[in-house]
Enzyme design. Sequence first.
Site, PDB file in Angstrom:
ATOM      1  N   CYS A 582       0.778  -1.263  -0.168  1.00 49.42           N
ATOM      2  CA  CYS A 582       0.006  -0.043  -0.014  1.00 49.42           C
ATOM      3  C   CYS A 582       0.931   1.297   0.031  1.00 49.42           C
ATOM      4  O   CYS A 582       2.044   1.273   0.379  1.00 49.42           O
ATOM      5  CB  CYS A 582      -0.800  -0.011   1.377  1.00 49.42           C
ATOM      6  SG  CYS A 582      -2.074   1.414   1.372  1.00 49.42           S
ATOM      7  N   ASP A 584       0.414   3.530   1.777  1.00 48.81           N
ATOM      8  CA  ASP A 584       0.458   4.256   3.326  1.00 48.81           C
ATOM      9  C   ASP A 584       1.859   4.352   3.693  1.00 48.81           C
ATOM     10  O   ASP A 584       2.780   3.540   3.756  1.00 48.81           O
ATOM     11  CB  ASP A 584      -0.299   3.237   4.315  1.00 48.81           C
ATOM     12  CG  ASP A 584      -0.706   3.769   5.614  1.00 48.81           C
ATOM     13  OD1 ASP A 584       0.203   4.079   6.266  1.00 48.81           O
ATOM     14  OD2 ASP A 584      -1.914   3.619   5.797  1.00 48.81           O
ATOM     15  N   ARG A 586       2.880   4.471   6.614  1.00 50.18           N
ATOM     16  CA  ARG A 586       3.538   3.868   7.681  1.00 50.18           C
ATOM     17  C   ARG A 586       3.916   2.500   7.533  1.00 50.18           C
ATOM     18  O   ARG A 586       4.755   2.008   8.150  1.00 50.18           O
ATOM     19  CB  ARG A 586       2.258   3.745   8.803  1.00 50.18           C
ATOM     20  CG  ARG A 586       1.755   5.082   9.165  1.00 50.18           C
ATOM     21  CD  ARG A 586       0.477   4.856   9.802  1.00 50.18           C
ATOM     22  NE  ARG A 586      -0.823   4.326   8.996  1.00 50.18           N
ATOM     23  CZ  ARG A 586      -1.798   4.136   9.214  1.00 50.18           C
ATOM     24  NH1 ARG A 586      -2.216   4.097  10.412  1.00 50.18           N
ATOM     25  NH2 ARG A 586      -2.591   3.819   8.220  1.00 50.18           N
ATOM     26  N   HIS A 643      -1.773  -4.274   5.284  1.00 51.85           N
ATOM     27  CA  HIS A 643      -1.775  -3.660   6.688  1.00 51.85           C
ATOM     28  C   HIS A 643      -2.909  -3.532   7.338  1.00 51.85           C
ATOM     29  O   HIS A 643      -3.899  -3.265   6.908  1.00 51.85           O
ATOM     30  CB  HIS A 643      -0.928  -2.476   6.763  1.00 51.85           C
ATOM     31  CG  HIS A 643      -1.261  -1.197   5.860  1.00 51.85           C
ATOM     32  ND1 HIS A 643      -2.064  -0.301   6.757  1.00 51.85           N
ATOM     33  CD2 HIS A 643      -1.621  -0.988   4.581  1.00 51.85           C
ATOM     34  CE1 HIS A 643      -2.441   0.485   5.748  1.00 51.85           C
ATOM     35  NE2 HIS A 643      -1.904   0.149   4.449  1.00 51.85           N
ATOM     36  N   CYS A 646      -6.050   0.191   7.096  1.00 49.10           N
ATOM     37  CA  CYS A 646      -5.962   0.467   5.729  1.00 49.10           C
ATOM     38  C   CYS A 646      -7.373   1.511   5.282  1.00 49.10           C
ATOM     39  O   CYS A 646      -8.290   0.915   5.497  1.00 49.10           O
ATOM     40  CB  CYS A 646      -5.743  -0.689   4.706  1.00 49.10           C
ATOM     41  SG  CYS A 646      -5.758  -0.200   3.123  1.00 49.10           S
TER      42      CYS A 646
END
Length: 762
Positions: A582, A584, A586, A643, A646
């Site tokens: 992703c 993302d 993080r 993760h 999400c």
Amino acid sequence: MTIKPLNVSTLRRDLFASFVVFLVAIPMSLGIAVACGAPVAAGLIAAIVGGVVAGLLGGSPLQVSGPAAGLTVIMAGLIPAYGWPATCTIVLLGGLLQLLLGACRVARTALAVSPAVVHGMIAGVGVALVLAQAHVVLGGTPRHSVLDNLVRLPGRLLHAHPHPALLALLTITVLTVWTRLPRITGPRLAGALRLVPAPLPAIGLATLVAWWFGWDAVRVDLPESLLADWRAPVLPRGPLPEIFGAVVSVALVAAVESLLCTVALDRRRPPGVPRADLDREMFAQGASNTLSGLLGGLPIAGAIVRSTNNVEAGARTRAATVLHGVWVLVLALSCGPVIEQVPLAALAALLIALGAKMIGAARPRELRHHREATACAATLAGVVALGLGEGVLLGIGVAAIMALRRLTRLSVRVEEAVPAADDRPGQAGWHVVVEGTLTFLGVPRVTGALQRIPAGAGVDLDLNVDFMDHAAFDAIHQWRLAHERLGGRVDIDEVHEAWYERAVTGDISPQRKTPPSARWWAPWANRRRRSEVPELDAPEVSPSALLLAGVREYQGRTAPLVRPIMSELAFEQKPEHLFITCVDSRVVPNIITASGPGDLFINRNVGNMVPRHGSRTSDDSVAATVEYALNVLGIRTITVCGHSNCGAMAALLAGGTEVEHLTSLTRWLKHGNHSLARFLDAEPDGRPPLTRLCQINVMQQLDNLLSYPWLRAMADRGEVELVGLYLDLETADVQMLDRASGSFVPVAEENPGDAADAPALA
């Protein structure tokens, strides 16, 4: 060591691979025996022992061992000097020495030899092979000296025998054409041609032509049985140091050749095959050479050509290696008359082609890039002019001198600077910068530069050195005292470490390097709170300033550390995994996989999604990445990593209402409808709905990958492995998808002692 279970599919692959390797091993073993001047049966014995013994005991399951091409030069000198039975004793003793090295678990130390020396050694052996076998191709007999073969080659050309030369030309032509046929034929015929190794049709056609036309060419002379002429090994007669050197040469050259083959093969092992154990491989090579010497065989080492063919033919366990040795034994016992029809000129041509490949393996462009071509050239010239052992020692000596020169490299710059504020009128200022490693070797250069500075001048001396010995300190300190006595000013600034200051104060404690001011993996906000980055101390810092501060920190701290790695990767990438995850912020793939530059080929998108084949909402970006990774880079493992929490999955659960105003994102999220449908069909199991959807989405994307027919075909053939990972952001734990149970399980921590035997995560 974890061993892949032997099932029907695996056995079928291993059986086929063993037959392919067997077809390559037969002509190679016969040719190497002829090149060494050993009995032809010795090559077959070494192939059988290497296949069965090294295959059963070895630390690299797919490595194929047999007669060592890298030892032809040594063996060609030992056999006439000591006789064949005594040479077998040297092989036996070399095997015992390898057993001792394997028991002492020092296999990795053999890899300390510079690759430039190894490449030079291989290229030198290639030159020796080509020059020696050129005489056989022309109908003559090779000499034991490489230079003698070179000097006598023009005379042999003038008196060439036509039949052996034509057979050799035919063999090389078939070898060349056979590898290119798949490019010009249809896909079906190309697949069939790839299954047959080029040496087999080359040797077979040359044998058939020689038999059909009755050409006058020397054939293979095979005894009635492998051990018909066996005699017990006898102790070699001669000076003890020379015999000891021969034993060490055989043991170490075969060991290094095997270990380098093991390392190279381990980088391209198929999914599910355990990592290689170098110490176990060393022990197996020792056992093989001990038995081969006892039975009257050639020395044994890992063979990169046969090992590569084994992997490419689909081998999955050590059964393929063992079976190839069994097929050699069966052929040697039952097909002796057929083997005796093989012309020596055809085998010599095969070895010439092998020698040419060995010469090309030197990779001069890469060596020039790393400034190691000199060591490679010195080794090559030494092997050709002096012999294998002497050439390797020469190369190691040159490599050591070059390494010492790099380690003691010193730069001294002297610049006339603007006078300092406290300097007397008319007094010039000087700036001296000393960089590198300051030892007694650099003292003449430094003192010569300092002594050119006029008396009474102001001097700013920057010492950016990573080491300073006492001789260098004493020279600089005495110059400083003398210069200041004459009215000059000396300011010493130590940029790297305080070697000079500690010597002046008498501090003999171990040098303490300043720890990094910030963890490289920590977010900017954490470092700002701790005031570890000066640029971040201001109350308000713009995003661009944060980025530039990070770049400056990278340039000052990280870039010098990764520069050697990046220079190696600058012209070619060889990633091990395609990693789809992703966007993302993080999720940092290199952190959760403990990988570095060049390891992961990463595709990031919203929701770590893979559009299905033929999807109405067309998007080729992910498919293009997958195609390039598998078909160009040769990657064989695809990982989809989701993760927790999400945002894309949360939007799917909400029906997409929260992102309706984002037209591109709304269109992209349609690729997640299959994940949502799968979530709705599944029974609740106590996990939070968002967690369930995030994990189901990973499983669905793996299925989406298999919706591409060409990728499904590769997966069915076992050529690509799909892996699912899930990162729990709250605990920072990574879980792995168990396809059998359809659940995510924790990734067990690896015991340090079992690291070499544990399978890869993927």
